[in-house]
Design a protein around this motif. Structure first.
Motif, PDB file in Angstrom:
ATOM      1  N   GLY A  18       0.810  -1.212   0.000  1.00 23.17           N
ATOM      2  CA  GLY A  18       0.000   0.000   0.000  1.00 23.17           C
ATOM      3  C   GLY A  18       0.840   1.256   0.000  1.00 23.17           C
ATOM      4  N   TYR A  19       1.832   1.323   0.891  1.00 24.54           N
ATOM      5  CA  TYR A  19       2.686   2.509   0.942  1.00 24.54           C
ATOM      6  C   TYR A  19       3.582   2.598  -0.291  1.00 24.54           C
ATOM      7  N   GLY A  20       3.940   1.443  -0.837  1.00 23.56           N
ATOM      8  CA  GLY A  20       4.704   1.450  -2.088  1.00 23.56           C
ATOM      9  C   GLY A  20       3.893   2.045  -3.222  1.00 23.56           C
ATOM     10  N   MET A  21       2.599   1.723  -3.248  1.00 25.99           N
ATOM     11  CA  MET A  21       1.712   2.270  -4.271  1.00 25.99           C
ATOM     12  C   MET A  21       1.534   3.771  -4.112  1.00 25.99           C
ATOM     13  N   VAL A  22       1.416   4.223  -2.870  1.00 25.82           N
ATOM     14  CA  VAL A  22       1.270   5.658  -2.621  1.00 25.82           C
ATOM     15  C   VAL A  22       2.510   6.395  -3.130  1.00 25.82           C
ATOM     16  N   SER A  23       3.685   5.830  -2.867  1.00 26.78           N
ATOM     17  CA  SER A  23       4.930   6.448  -3.331  1.00 26.78           C
ATOM     18  C   SER A  23       5.018   6.448  -4.851  1.00 26.78           C
ATOM     19  N   ALA A  24       4.679   5.310  -5.458  1.00 27.73           N
ATOM     20  CA  ALA A  24       4.749   5.200  -6.919  1.00 27.73           C
ATOM     21  C   ALA A  24       3.744   6.121  -7.599  1.00 27.73           C
ATOM     22  N   SER A  25       2.624   6.363  -6.930  1.00 26.10           N
ATOM     23  CA  SER A  25       1.571   7.184  -7.538  1.00 26.10           C
ATOM     24  C   SER A  25       1.987   8.636  -7.716  1.00 26.10           C
ATOM     25  N   LEU A  26       3.037   9.054  -7.015  1.00 30.42           N
ATOM     26  CA  LEU A  26       3.497  10.437  -7.140  1.00 30.42           C
ATOM     27  C   LEU A  26       3.893  10.776  -8.569  1.00 30.42           C
ATOM     28  N   MET A  27       4.241   9.756  -9.349  1.00 30.48           N
ATOM     29  CA  MET A  27       4.674   9.987 -10.732  1.00 30.48           C
ATOM     30  C   MET A  27       3.773   9.292 -11.748  1.00 30.48           C
ATOM     31  N   LEU A  28       2.639   8.770 -11.315  1.00 31.63           N
ATOM     32  CA  LEU A  28       1.823   7.930 -12.194  1.00 31.63           C
ATOM     33  C   LEU A  28       1.348   8.642 -13.453  1.00 31.63           C
ATOM     34  N   LYS A  29       0.849   9.855 -13.317  1.00 33.86           N
ATOM     35  CA  LYS A  29       0.266  10.562 -14.453  1.00 33.86           C
ATOM     36  C   LYS A  29       1.280  11.371 -15.259  1.00 33.86           C
ATOM     37  N   PHE A  30       2.498  11.480 -14.769  1.00 31.56           N
ATOM     38  CA  PHE A  30       3.468  12.330 -15.459  1.00 31.56           C
ATOM     39  C   PHE A  30       3.894  11.813 -16.830  1.00 31.56           C
ATOM     40  N   PRO A  31       3.975  10.487 -17.045  1.00 38.92           N
ATOM     41  CA  PRO A  31       4.248  10.035 -18.425  1.00 38.92           C
ATOM     42  C   PRO A  31       3.190  10.523 -19.411  1.00 38.92           C
ATOM     43  N   GLN A  32       1.918  10.509 -18.988  1.00 36.53           N
ATOM     44  CA  GLN A  32       0.850  10.999 -19.847  1.00 36.53           C
ATOM     45  C   GLN A  32       0.952  12.504 -20.055  1.00 36.53           C
ATOM     46  N   ILE A  33       1.251  13.236 -18.978  1.00 34.92           N
ATOM     47  CA  ILE A  33       1.388  14.694 -19.066  1.00 34.92           C
ATOM     48  C   ILE A  33       2.550  15.070 -19.983  1.00 34.92           C
ATOM     49  N   LEU A  34       3.693  14.392 -19.816  1.00 33.95           N
ATOM     50  CA  LEU A  34       4.864  14.667 -20.644  1.00 33.95           C
ATOM     51  C   LEU A  34       4.600  14.345 -22.109  1.00 33.95           C
ATOM     52  N   LYS A  35       3.844  13.276 -22.348  1.00 38.46           N
ATOM     53  CA  LYS A  35       3.536  12.900 -23.723  1.00 38.46           C
ATOM     54  C   LYS A  35       2.695  13.967 -24.411  1.00 38.46           C
TER      55      LYS A  35
END
Length: 247
Positions: A44-61
């Motif tokens: 759960g905490y790993g997912m919270v940490s990973a989510s900090l960058m989840l949408k940035f690949p889409q935003i950068l694209k």
């Protein structure tokens, strides 16, 4: 309904606290429910940490291509509402942060996606002001100020389920109609699929909430369809990039 009832009963099996489980492990007792709970916390905490960058690949694209081709503004809007609703629902029910934390960070990232769409999609000012007014005063403030009646919180997961269907269904339909996934990010959507899959486990292990469990299960199915489309239309997207460069 049988699935939801069974899930509720099974979740009671994992009702031990983290402190109790840590005590058992330190004493050399490795019971399956406790090991599952500890793993769920780490996940759960790993997912919270990973989510900090989840949408940035889409935003950068979007930013790099300076294009919103193949993307649905409706999906972006409803996704923002959905993540914020689930965050508020879990906060209201005082759930452990490890079971919902990514919904908070993803709400902010979804707002950035909307801003990118507005900029590169040349959305008119009147539309922007109307959406901002609704989002702040008719959505965020009521959700997080605890002024809503309990009856609405009870149906909140069902509302989110409908939103999720609109978001993913709209994107799936757009991909199918275009015969392409356009500027849709494979990394972001694959991480979405992995995230909802992991949330099935953490929700089952830590929470007595079969409605959330069903939400994540349904979300995983829809995310899997989008990942399949990204793979299926992969060559089409590559050809579109080549044609754009040639122009």
């Amino acid at each position: 309904m049988r699935f939801l009832f069974a899930a509720a009963l099974l979740s009671i099996t994992f009702a031990a606290t983290v402190e109790e489980c840590l005590t058992q492990v330190q004493a050399g007792m490795f019971e399956t429910p406790c090991l599952m709970l500890l793993f769920s916390k780490l996940l759960g905490y790993g997912m919270v940490s990973a989510s900090l960058m989840l949408k940035f690949p889409q935003i950068l694209k979007i930013v790099r291509a300076k294009s919103i081709a193949g993307l649905s503004l409706t999906s972006f809007y409803v996704e923002t509402l959905g993540f914020s609703l689930i965050a508020a629902y879990n906060i209201h029910n005082k759930q452990p942060f490890s079971t919902y934390g990514e919904n908070v960070t993803l709400t902010a990232q979804c707002c950035l996606q909307v801003l990118c769409y507005w900029y590169f999609g040349n959305i008119n000012t009147k539309h922007k002001i109307s959406v901002l007014f609704f989002f702040v005063f008719a959505w965020i403030l009521p959700l997080f100020s605890e002024i809503l009646p309990q009856s609405l919180w009870i149906i909140a997961p069902n509302i989110n389920l409908c939103m999720n269907f609109i978001v993913k269904g709209s994107q799936i339909l757009t991909n199918w109609r275009n015969g392409s996934t356009g500027q849709l990010s494979f990394i972001t959507n694959f991480m979405n699929f992995g995230g909802t899959s992991a949330r099935i486990f953490t929700t089952f292990t830590e929470l007595k909430d079969p409605f959330l469990l069903f939400n994540y299960s349904f979300g995983t199915f829809l995310n899997a369809v989008i990942v399949f489309q990204l793979v299926y239309y992969w060559n089409v997207s590559i050809e579109e990039k080549k044609e754009k460069k040639a122009d």
